[in-house]
Design a protein around this motif. Sequence first.
Motif, PDB file in Angstrom:
ATOM      1  N   GLN A 172      -4.222  10.168  18.239  1.00  0.00           N
ATOM      2  CA  GLN A 172      -4.442   9.395  17.016  1.00  0.00           C
ATOM      3  C   GLN A 172      -3.761   8.038  17.138  1.00  0.00           C
ATOM      4  N   ASN A 173      -4.441   7.008  16.669  1.00  0.00           N
ATOM      5  CA  ASN A 173      -3.841   5.675  16.625  1.00  0.00           C
ATOM      6  C   ASN A 173      -4.561   4.836  15.582  1.00  0.00           C
ATOM      7  N   ASN A 174      -3.904   3.798  15.135  1.00  0.00           N
ATOM      8  CA  ASN A 174      -4.470   2.909  14.127  1.00  0.00           C
ATOM      9  C   ASN A 174      -4.857   1.574  14.776  1.00  0.00           C
ATOM     10  N   VAL A 175      -6.052   1.081  14.457  1.00  0.00           N
ATOM     11  CA  VAL A 175      -6.484  -0.233  14.917  1.00  0.00           C
ATOM     12  C   VAL A 175      -7.000  -1.015  13.722  1.00  0.00           C
ATOM     13  N   LEU A 176      -7.203  -2.290  13.934  1.00  0.00           N
ATOM     14  CA  LEU A 176      -7.761  -3.145  12.906  1.00  0.00           C
ATOM     15  C   LEU A 176      -9.063  -2.574  12.336  1.00  0.00           C
ATOM     16  N   VAL A 188       1.609  -2.188   2.236  1.00  0.00           N
ATOM     17  CA  VAL A 188       0.818  -1.085   2.773  1.00  0.00           C
ATOM     18  C   VAL A 188       0.720   0.017   1.722  1.00  0.00           C
ATOM     19  N   ASN A 189      -0.510   0.326   1.325  1.00  0.00           N
ATOM     20  CA  ASN A 189      -0.738   1.401   0.350  1.00  0.00           C
ATOM     21  C   ASN A 189      -0.927   2.741   1.056  1.00  0.00           C
ATOM     22  N   SER A 190      -1.144   3.788   0.288  1.00  0.00           N
ATOM     23  CA  SER A 190      -1.296   5.138   0.839  1.00  0.00           C
ATOM     24  C   SER A 190      -2.512   5.238   1.752  1.00  0.00           C
ATOM     25  N   GLU A 191      -2.453   6.194   2.687  1.00  0.00           N
ATOM     26  CA  GLU A 191      -3.590   6.449   3.556  1.00  0.00           C
ATOM     27  C   GLU A 191      -4.730   7.081   2.755  1.00  0.00           C
ATOM     28  N   GLY A 196      -9.865   7.915   8.657  1.00  0.00           N
ATOM     29  CA  GLY A 196      -9.479   7.319   7.382  1.00  0.00           C
ATOM     30  C   GLY A 196      -9.102   5.870   7.570  1.00  0.00           C
ATOM     31  N   TYR A 197      -8.401   5.327   6.572  1.00  0.00           N
ATOM     32  CA  TYR A 197      -7.983   3.928   6.671  1.00  0.00           C
ATOM     33  C   TYR A 197      -6.710   3.700   5.855  1.00  0.00           C
ATOM     34  N   VAL A 198      -6.051   2.591   6.172  1.00  0.00           N
ATOM     35  CA  VAL A 198      -4.864   2.147   5.435  1.00  0.00           C
ATOM     36  C   VAL A 198      -5.222   0.831   4.773  1.00  0.00           C
ATOM     37  N   SER A 199      -4.995   0.732   3.463  1.00  0.00           N
ATOM     38  CA  SER A 199      -5.299  -0.501   2.734  1.00  0.00           C
ATOM     39  C   SER A 199      -4.010  -1.208   2.336  1.00  0.00           C
ATOM     40  N   VAL A 238       0.493  -8.945  -6.644  1.00  0.00           N
ATOM     41  CA  VAL A 238      -0.848  -9.517  -6.511  1.00  0.00           C
ATOM     42  C   VAL A 238      -1.782  -8.505  -5.842  1.00  0.00           C
ATOM     43  N   ILE A 239      -1.235  -7.791  -4.849  1.00  0.00           N
ATOM     44  CA  ILE A 239      -2.044  -6.789  -4.140  1.00  0.00           C
ATOM     45  C   ILE A 239      -2.340  -5.608  -5.058  1.00  0.00           C
ATOM     46  N   GLY A 240      -1.275  -4.957  -5.598  1.00  0.00           N
ATOM     47  CA  GLY A 240      -1.477  -3.808  -6.472  1.00  0.00           C
ATOM     48  C   GLY A 240      -2.444  -2.817  -5.867  1.00  0.00           C
ATOM     49  N   ASP A 241      -3.493  -2.476  -6.626  1.00  0.00           N
ATOM     50  CA  ASP A 241      -4.528  -1.560  -6.134  1.00  0.00           C
ATOM     51  C   ASP A 241      -5.719  -2.315  -5.559  1.00  0.00           C
ATOM     52  N   ASN A 242      -5.554  -3.656  -5.337  1.00  0.00           N
ATOM     53  CA  ASN A 242      -6.660  -4.476  -4.864  1.00  0.00           C
ATOM     54  C   ASN A 242      -6.586  -4.743  -3.367  1.00  0.00           C
ATOM     55  N   GLY A 243      -5.922  -3.854  -2.663  1.00  0.00           N
ATOM     56  CA  GLY A 243      -5.783  -4.059  -1.230  1.00  0.00           C
ATOM     57  C   GLY A 243      -7.096  -3.892  -0.488  1.00  0.00           C
ATOM     58  N   LYS A 244      -7.183  -4.556   0.642  1.00  0.00           N
ATOM     59  CA  LYS A 244      -8.353  -4.413   1.513  1.00  0.00           C
ATOM     60  C   LYS A 244      -8.039  -3.429   2.629  1.00  0.00           C
TER      61      LYS A 244
END
Length: 570
Positions: free
Chosen positions: A20-24, A122-125, A156-159, A246-252
């Motif tokens: 497992q690894n995370n990429v852009l 960094v928000n939750s996975e 999944g993803y990280v926002s 500013v990010i709050g729940d509006n993360g990408k």
Amino acid sequence: MRYLVAIEVLSLLCVCRASQNNVLWIPGMELGGGFDDVTAQIKGLATGSDADLTPRTDAKSQYVSATVVKLEDSQSFSRQIEASLEVSGGYGAFQGSATTSFVNNLEMNSYSVYFLVKVKVVNSETLLTKMTVTPSEAKLDSNLFNSKYGNKYVKGYVSGGELYAVMEIQTKSYSEKNSVSAEATGSGSVGLASFSLTAKFKADFASAAKSHSLRVYVERRGGWGQDLPLETLDQIFEAATKFPSVIGDNGKRLKAILISYNTLQGVNIAPLTGIDVLAVETFKNQLIDVFLQAKSKVDSVKYVMRFNSDASLTETLTTYRDALIVVMQKCRSELNKLSMTPSSSISIPALPSSVGLPTSLLGVKKVEITPPVLFAPGAFVHALIAIKDRIVKISNNHFASKAVTAKNLLKDHVGDNLAKIHQFMQYMLYVPKYIENRSVMTTIINVLKTTVDAAKYKISNMNIVDTQNLKSLNDSAVTGTHVEVVKDFLQVVVPYTSTTDSTYGGSYYWIGLERAYTDLNNAIKAVPSGSKVSDYVEVATAIWRTAIDDVTAEKSRLYEYARKRRAVVA
């Protein structure tokens, strides 16, 4: 002042070979979709009928980090924002990004002082609910499965969001740069350092920048609302402080979470054949490093040329700059080739020599002598093992015997070559101790020259391995497995004797060592009479020691292979 804002920020963690690894996160990715992390290509969906790709977040949380980092060059900047691959022109799906434009527009010369304000939220996975693979697809040949679905899928993803603000204080001399740098850090430090977003740092930085030009470069990803101008230190600090809200729940979506298909029940995809994953990763990192080194030098040359009025110097600098740009283009080309065909032969371009250039104008006090980029560790041993595996399958004893002899002679030749490389590097480490003693330095330089000449001559006249005889041996019987042995063998010999391929540390690697010796010799000769040589020339001892360790490790691998193969092939 200059103000740059880019909408998208792309970051890339080093692609690892773990399960497992995370990429852009790349446009076009989807939950459950495939990805080939060797070539960085988006692949198709292999999901079974009972898969559930509904995204879920088990528990909401948010992690925030905010730091200020002093930057030295494009290399340190690219690593800090985790975008080295994008800056070097892209690899696979990581191409044409906003980050490429952002960093390339930031010309980091050797005169200016740079600080990076970096805020990450960094928000939750978020993970898909259930992943399965269609049973018929799971039974495909590993290479066919990989070509359709890659070797991992998007679990999944990280926002979240990212804010980068680069502050540049411009100076016009190396000594002025050191003075401003020390004042800005408030501690006299002129090297790489990290700081907190405190009132003290803000006051120290403002004091250092008050009598100099200040430029600001900004990039933001995530959040909502219109970007406010960030042109002053106060505005940057205010934006950094407010960014998490500013990010709050509006993360990408920032990162994709990739995981091996083999973690799924009933799936067991065999490893890829014909691709050396370690070699691909090694060459990719080497090409990125050379590209970033060249870019840093190009940026410095451009800066000097803006203030230079000497026509002859401008011509010299232009030639040097153009040679560096060619290196950058070559790195981009080789990265693209590596992404498209991982098994292709890759050439690592060499940086042009800066000997004879007014290095003090480039913000560099000394000519630094460094070793060439190391060949891929272990690649030669892996190649020998591949040849051995072919030989043990041959029923023709006469052919097998000749092939074993040729392989062993080549192994012995490479072992001798590694010993010569080790000797060359050891003598290079003597230079700092005796650099002010001209008579001793003459002896050392002569030893270096003799070692280079002997090694290059022996490699170019490799009579110990008669490849033509091996190719023509038992011509009527050279079919099937025999052809594979000859092919494997030539894949080692050809790059070893090549002047453009650094895979096995042969001829091409010695060209790099010769360049180091030549640079050292020319730099010492160029030192003004009555001046200390150590004020103008420096051997990067730490890098040479690391190179020695790598060569020693390669010798150990070769010795261990030689010990083991005696029990397998007589």
